[in-house]
Write an enzyme that holds these catalytic residues in place. Structure first.
Site, PDB file in Angstrom:
ATOM      1  N   TYR A  12       0.843  -1.194   0.000  1.00 52.44           N
ATOM      2  CA  TYR A  12       0.000   0.000   0.000  1.00 52.44           C
ATOM      3  C   TYR A  12       0.884   1.251   0.000  1.00 52.44           C
ATOM      4  O   TYR A  12       1.523   1.586   0.996  1.00 52.44           O
ATOM      5  CB  TYR A  12      -0.923   0.021   1.210  1.00 52.44           C
ATOM      6  N   HIS A  62       0.075 -11.952   1.270  1.00 44.04           N
ATOM      7  CA  HIS A  62      -0.906 -11.096   0.611  1.00 44.04           C
ATOM      8  C   HIS A  62      -1.579 -11.783  -0.575  1.00 44.04           C
ATOM      9  O   HIS A  62      -2.799 -11.739  -0.736  1.00 44.04           O
ATOM     10  CB  HIS A  62      -0.226  -9.803   0.153  1.00 44.04           C
ATOM     11  N   SER A 108     -12.932  -5.147   1.830  1.00 45.91           N
ATOM     12  CA  SER A 108     -13.956  -4.557   0.948  1.00 45.91           C
ATOM     13  C   SER A 108     -15.350  -5.027   1.334  1.00 45.91           C
ATOM     14  O   SER A 108     -16.144  -5.446   0.473  1.00 45.91           O
ATOM     15  CB  SER A 108     -13.670  -4.888  -0.520  1.00 45.91           C
ATOM     16  N   PRO A 109     -15.711  -4.966   2.622  1.00 49.44           N
ATOM     17  CA  PRO A 109     -17.033  -5.441   3.045  1.00 49.44           C
ATOM     18  C   PRO A 109     -18.174  -4.569   2.561  1.00 49.44           C
ATOM     19  O   PRO A 109     -19.337  -4.966   2.649  1.00 49.44           O
ATOM     20  CB  PRO A 109     -16.930  -5.420   4.578  1.00 49.44           C
ATOM     21  N   LEU A 110     -17.833  -3.389   2.030  1.00 52.08           N
ATOM     22  CA  LEU A 110     -18.856  -2.495   1.480  1.00 52.08           C
ATOM     23  C   LEU A 110     -18.762  -2.409  -0.043  1.00 52.08           C
ATOM     24  O   LEU A 110     -19.226  -1.451  -0.650  1.00 52.08           O
ATOM     25  CB  LEU A 110     -18.733  -1.101   2.110  1.00 52.08           C
ATOM     26  N   GLY A 111     -18.165  -3.438  -0.648  1.00 53.29           N
ATOM     27  CA  GLY A 111     -18.112  -3.490  -2.110  1.00 53.29           C
ATOM     28  C   GLY A 111     -17.420  -2.291  -2.722  1.00 53.29           C
ATOM     29  O   GLY A 111     -17.822  -1.806  -3.775  1.00 53.29           O
ATOM     30  N   GLY A 135     -17.452   0.678  -1.774  1.00 53.81           N
ATOM     31  CA  GLY A 135     -18.312   1.858  -1.729  1.00 53.81           C
ATOM     32  C   GLY A 135     -19.686   1.674  -2.321  1.00 53.81           C
ATOM     33  O   GLY A 135     -20.603   2.442  -2.020  1.00 53.81           O
TER      34      GLY A 135
END
Length: 350
Positions: free
Chosen positions: A79, A143, A222-225, A227
């Protein structure tokens, strides 16, 4: 004020002002660390993956997260080519005893490529220790999987880091069920990190049951896709030019609008709870812990204090059976793959 029903095992206090609560903790695995039942994905907090950042607000967001009982903070050497780890160093120095820091090796943006060979792993661990300013990494992930290196060999080198006291617990990211079992046979794997959300459920077929059987936790990224499940990203037109979502299939060729149009049930359930779509999406993910019988610690990311409070509130919402049934069909209707090249994911190799 957010009006929620407190979930079993969640924070105990009223939400007056939306930030007067503390998340309860869960243990990642047998003998593993106790962490807040929701974590924090730091990838975008000081990098431009999802647009411009503000360093002052970003640091305040980290402090806000910790005040809510969020203690698992997730980064990676990839990152910002190490810049994300360096950004977290002052926060870790101030709160080392209260924070579980997770970082990763293997996805190299500079070479570029995926590297799991022993020499690379040992060198990567030393670089991460130095950038983070710590004497040990609490949770160290592979990773991505380099299929040219036997995973037993990779796990063996990671286990050496544990023996040396440089790492406390081991994790894997985007591995198949067979890869998880093979690595676990060499050294216990505390957590598997994979994309998991209302829009991404491929790991439920093999990876999640394998993790449950081994006593390994799931840490959904990315549990909220990215965004979409917040309802705030209807199309690519609202994203900055350098945003990584421009290269993702779910945001290309009209898929962005098609996927945004799937959110009606999510919005309706959110309205019934006087909550936000993001909170309902996270509440759904927290229910997976009981469905599959393993710890599930999502790591939504944000650069805003208000958003981190909002996200944490999702861990306090209890969804009824009929609400879960309405959300269940969404994943099968999503347009586009998670990545343009799925071979780097568990789904691409299972």
């Amino acid at each position: 004020m957010l009006n929620v029903t407190l979930a079993a095992g969640a924070g105990r206090r009223q939400l007056g002002g939306m930030n007067e609560f503390t998340l309860d903790k869960v243990r990642l695995c047998a003998g593993g660390p106790m962490v807040g039942r929701q974590g924090f994905g730091a990838m975008g907090i000081n990098t431009a993956y999802y647009g411009r950042t503000d360093a002052s607000e970003a640091r305040a967001t980290l402090e806000q997260a910790l005040s809510l009982g969020i203690t698992l903070f997730d980064t990676a050497d990839a990152y910002g080519n190490g810049a994300n780890e360096e950004f977290l160093a002052p926060f870790l120095a101030a709160h080392r005893d209260d924070v579980t820091i997770a970082t990763k090796f293997g996805l190299d943006n500079e070479k570029p490529g995926i590297f799991n060979d022993p020499a690379y792993i040992r060198a990567a661990a030393e670089r991460s220790l130095r950038r983070l300013g710590v004497d040990h990494i609490d949770l160290y992930y592979m990773h991505r999987r380099d299929v040219s290196v036997p995973i037993e060999e990779t796990a063996g080198v990671m286990a050496e880091l544990v023996t040396a006291g440089k790492v406390l617990h081991l994790g894997l990211s985007e591995v198949t069920a067979d890869e998880l079992r093979a690595a676990h046979s060499i050294h216990p794997i505390a957590a598997v990190q994979s994309e998991w959300s209302l829009f991404s459920r491929d790991i439920e077929t093999g990876v999640v049951p394998a993790a449950a059987a081994l006593g390994t936790a799931l840490v959904p990224y990315s549990p909220l896709g990215r965004g979409v499940l917040t309802g705030a990203v209807p199309s690519l037109q609202g994203l900055e030019a350098g945003d990584v979502r421009h290269a993702m299939p779910r945001f290309a060729g009209g898929n962005d609008r098609a996927n945004h149009d799937l959110l009606a049930p999510l919005r309706e359930i959110a309205a019934a709870h006087e909550a936000t779509p993001a909170q309902i999406a996270l509440a759904w993910l927290h229910t997976r812990q009981d469905v599959f019988g393993l710890p599930v610690v999502p790591i939504p990311g944000t650069r805003s204090r208000g958003r981190v409070i909002e996200n944490a509130g999702g861990a306090l919402i209890t969804l009824a059976a009929d609400e879960l049934a309405r959300l269940d069909p969404l994943a099968a209707q999503v347009a586009g793959d998670r990545y343009a090249d799925m071979s780097f994911t568990s789904a691409g190799r299972e």
